[in-house]
Design an enzyme around this catalytic site. Structure first.
Site, PDB file in Angstrom:
ATOM      1  N   ASP A 103     -25.337 -17.275 -25.910  1.00 59.79           N
ATOM      2  CA  ASP A 103     -25.400 -17.031 -24.464  1.00 59.79           C
ATOM      3  C   ASP A 103     -24.112 -16.317 -24.064  1.00 59.79           C
ATOM      4  O   ASP A 103     -23.990 -15.117 -24.253  1.00 59.79           O
ATOM      5  CB  ASP A 103     -25.580 -18.389 -23.770  1.00 59.79           C
ATOM      6  CG  ASP A 103     -25.742 -18.298 -22.270  1.00 59.79           C
ATOM      7  OD1 ASP A 103     -26.169 -17.240 -21.779  1.00 59.79           O
ATOM      8  OD2 ASP A 103     -25.455 -19.289 -21.567  1.00 59.79           O
ATOM      9  N   LYS A 131     -29.359 -14.387 -25.254  1.00 59.05           N
ATOM     10  CA  LYS A 131     -29.456 -13.869 -23.876  1.00 59.05           C
ATOM     11  C   LYS A 131     -28.426 -12.767 -23.758  1.00 59.05           C
ATOM     12  O   LYS A 131     -27.251 -13.029 -23.530  1.00 59.05           O
ATOM     13  CB  LYS A 131     -29.106 -14.970 -22.875  1.00 59.05           C
ATOM     14  CG  LYS A 131     -30.137 -16.041 -22.700  1.00 59.05           C
ATOM     15  CD  LYS A 131     -29.708 -16.914 -21.526  1.00 59.05           C
ATOM     16  CE  LYS A 131     -30.210 -18.315 -21.674  1.00 59.05           C
ATOM     17  NZ  LYS A 131     -29.594 -19.231 -20.705  1.00 59.05           N
TER      18      LYS A 131
HETATM   19  P1  5GP Z   1     -22.394 -20.193 -24.917  1.00 55.82           P
HETATM   20  O1  5GP Z   1     -21.082 -20.756 -25.330  1.00 55.82           O
HETATM   21  O2  5GP Z   1     -22.900 -19.055 -25.780  1.00 55.82           O
HETATM   22  O3  5GP Z   1     -22.435 -19.854 -23.472  1.00 55.82           O
HETATM   23  O4  5GP Z   1     -23.386 -21.377 -24.954  1.00 55.82           O
HETATM   24  C1  5GP Z   1     -24.063 -21.719 -26.026  1.00 55.82           C
HETATM   25  C2  5GP Z   1     -24.649 -23.085 -25.828  1.00 55.82           C
HETATM   26  O5  5GP Z   1     -25.030 -23.318 -24.478  1.00 55.82           O
HETATM   27  C3  5GP Z   1     -25.909 -23.158 -26.609  1.00 55.82           C
HETATM   28  O6  5GP Z   1     -25.645 -23.594 -27.909  1.00 55.82           O
HETATM   29  C4  5GP Z   1     -26.738 -24.127 -25.811  1.00 55.82           C
HETATM   30  O7  5GP Z   1     -26.441 -25.436 -26.240  1.00 55.82           O
HETATM   31  C5  5GP Z   1     -26.268 -23.943 -24.391  1.00 55.82           C
HETATM   32  N1  5GP Z   1     -27.201 -23.055 -23.647  1.00 55.82           N
HETATM   33  C6  5GP Z   1     -27.046 -21.766 -23.321  1.00 55.82           C
HETATM   34  N2  5GP Z   1     -28.107 -21.289 -22.654  1.00 55.82           N
HETATM   35  C7  5GP Z   1     -28.966 -22.326 -22.563  1.00 55.82           C
HETATM   36  C8  5GP Z   1     -30.289 -22.469 -22.004  1.00 55.82           C
HETATM   37  O8  5GP Z   1     -30.913 -21.560 -21.445  1.00 55.82           O
HETATM   38  N3  5GP Z   1     -30.847 -23.711 -22.118  1.00 55.82           N
HETATM   39  C9  5GP Z   1     -30.228 -24.743 -22.725  1.00 55.82           C
HETATM   40  N4  5GP Z   1     -30.886 -25.892 -22.764  1.00 55.82           N
HETATM   41  N5  5GP Z   1     -28.998 -24.651 -23.272  1.00 55.82           N
HETATM   42  C10 5GP Z   1     -28.384 -23.440 -23.191  1.00 55.82           C
END
Ligand code: 5GP
Ligand code: MG
Length: 176
Positions: A103, A131
């Site tokens: 994400d 995403k």
């Molecule tokens: P990042 O550090 O890339 O922003 O976040 C990654 C983590 O955020 C992912 O491993 C996941 O646990 C959580 N995350 C990000 N987007 C989503 C989403 O749309 N739904 C859920 N349930 N968790 C998300």
């Protein structure tokens, strides 16, 4: 909390099954005859991990699970907690990090950095979902299951504050 049957299905069970098998074949081909350690980030990747493992055909495979978190409600806090306790014996082994979503990329960039300090032969990353519009850091992610729009999703291991992980498919969570 809203009932899950009101959420729109974004990726159905059959599409998940087929794509995970494809990823498994690709990874098996890429790591043929090489020692591989999967490092999976819990809890979000539980379904993906167990389905992916069953789709792999790799002789020298180790599996490690690390429990870390960075999310609160539906936004990333950017701060990863729990990494300091995460260890794996990866001497003379390749590492494949397995996570649910790329994400913002903050979680995975911290994890990649931490794995680098363990000095494996190589590091690659595999995520079920990406995403693209939310990246804050650009990191190498070699295997991606599906690119999805900027929606908060639940199911197939992914939660909203601990709920909905048990859904067999990926659905768009709306709080009202
Ligand atoms: P990042 O550090 O890339 O922003 O976040 C990654 C983590 O955020 C992912 O491993 C996941 O646990 C959580 N995350 C990000 N987007 C989503 C989403 O749309 N739904 C859920 N349930 N968790 C998300
Ligand atoms: Mg996660």
């Amino acid at each position: 909390m809203p009932d899950a049957d009101k959420f729109a299905v974004l990726i159905g069970e059959e599409a998940l099954r087929r794509r995970v098998i494809e990823l498994g074949s690709q990874i098996s081909k890429d790591y043929q005859n090489t020692p591989l350690t999967l490092i999976a980030l819990l809890n979000g990747s539980i379904f993906f991990l167990t389905d992916l493992i069953r789709a792999l055909d790799i002789r020298d495979l180790h599996i490690e699970c690390w429990r870390i978190s960075s999310y609160c409600d539906t936004y990333s806090t950017g701060k990863v907690t729990g990494l300091e306790h995460c260890r794996a014996e990866v001497h003379q082994r390749h590492v494949l990090i397995v996570d649910d979503i790329y994400d913002t990329g903050l979680t995975l960039s911290h994890v990649q950095e931490h794995v680098r300090t363990l000095q494996p032969l190589s590091i690659k990353t595999c995520v079920l979902l990406e995403k693209k519009t939310k990246h804050q850091v650009l990191i190498p992610v070699e295997y991606v299951g599906f690119t999805i729009p900027d929606e908060f999703v639940v199911g197939y291991g992914l939660d909203y504050n601990g709920r909905y992980r048990e859904l067999p498919d990926i659905r768009i969570f709306r709080s009202n």
